[in-house]
Design an enzyme around this catalytic site. Sequence first.
Site, PDB file in Angstrom:
ATOM      1  N   HIS A  45       0.828  -1.210   0.000  1.00 51.74           N
ATOM      2  CA  HIS A  45       0.000   0.000   0.000  1.00 51.74           C
ATOM      3  C   HIS A  45       0.863   1.262   0.000  1.00 51.74           C
ATOM      4  CE1 HIS A  45      -3.842  -1.976   0.368  1.00 51.74           C
ATOM      5  NE2 HIS A  45      -3.414  -2.688   1.389  1.00 51.74           N
ATOM      6  N   ARG A  69       6.578  -6.377   3.367  1.00 50.58           N
ATOM      7  CA  ARG A  69       5.288  -6.875   2.891  1.00 50.58           C
ATOM      8  C   ARG A  69       5.227  -6.692   1.381  1.00 50.58           C
ATOM      9  NH1 ARG A  69      -0.369  -4.745   5.254  1.00 50.58           N
ATOM     10  NH2 ARG A  69       0.269  -2.768   4.288  1.00 50.58           N
ATOM     11  N   ASP A  83      16.075 -11.663  -1.903  1.00 57.71           N
ATOM     12  CA  ASP A  83      17.425 -11.537  -2.444  1.00 57.71           C
ATOM     13  C   ASP A  83      18.067 -10.188  -2.125  1.00 57.71           C
ATOM     14  OD1 ASP A  83      17.559 -14.081  -3.441  1.00 57.71           O
ATOM     15  OD2 ASP A  83      17.074 -13.543  -5.510  1.00 57.71           O
ATOM     16  N   GLU A 147      -6.652 -11.319   6.691  1.00 51.72           N
ATOM     17  CA  GLU A 147      -7.352 -10.033   6.555  1.00 51.72           C
ATOM     18  C   GLU A 147      -8.697 -10.171   5.845  1.00 51.72           C
ATOM     19  OE1 GLU A 147      -5.081  -7.436   3.999  1.00 51.72           O
ATOM     20  OE2 GLU A 147      -4.146  -9.157   3.002  1.00 51.72           O
ATOM     21  N   ASP A 173      -9.070  -4.485   6.676  1.00 55.13           N
ATOM     22  CA  ASP A 173      -9.561  -5.295   5.561  1.00 55.13           C
ATOM     23  C   ASP A 173     -10.505  -6.389   6.052  1.00 55.13           C
ATOM     24  OD1 ASP A 173      -8.463  -4.006   3.355  1.00 55.13           O
ATOM     25  OD2 ASP A 173      -6.551  -5.016   3.585  1.00 55.13           O
TER      26      ASP A 173
END
Length: 251
Positions: A45, A69, A83, A147, A173
Amino acid sequence: MTQSFRLKLREGRPMIGALLQIPLPEVAETFVEAGYDWLFLDLEHSPMDARDALNLLTAVDSRVPCVVRVAWNDEALLKKVLDVGATGVIVPLVNTAEDARLAVGRCKYPPMGFRSVGITRAQRFDLDFDAYMARANDEIAVIVQIEHVEAARNIDAILDVPGIDGVFVGPFDLSGSMGKPGRINDPEVQEAIRQIIRACEKRDIARCIYAHTPGHAKTYMDQGYRVIGLCTDYILLARAAKAALTEVKAG
């Protein structure tokens, strides 16, 4: 590689983190200097991408664990942030046991999973390759985001999937999926959250949650959460700016 978030979770001590959406290394350093226990780099987000995450990870380095996230439960997204050196990932919208199996598999090297082998910053550009390969599966945390009401219904099957280290509850959510967007204190929403907590407690899986205010954070800690993502950098900045302006104008 930053400090292992997975090992921190196992210690069971309270950890208050900052949820970062501003792609500036100075912002990440500010929260480290302020004493936050971990950083939550949000690529879902916010405008940030893997390059921004790399810049923040480099600025913080080994001072606190950094968890990223991703925008989706996608193999390409997960392997890229791992990575560049994330010590853990938060995978959004995990609603079924199959979603959970894919998330774990994409984050773990064989035989635990099927993560692709790259040689980049996480492996210290080949200078730490063997040691990283030996420890990565033990040190990288896989946190599934619960969520949606479907996930709450499937929580036992989801958490029975081996390799899940934590559950991150998304109350906003979750409330929306229950037809009550934003009403996170609604009794039915709170009961769904308690159901998730009980499932985690049975399996000794870390409970993590986003707290919109310090008051929410205190309440969640009383409920058994030990890993809190406290607001976002944008929200904290906006609140401080508004409070400062209001104080000056009132004077």
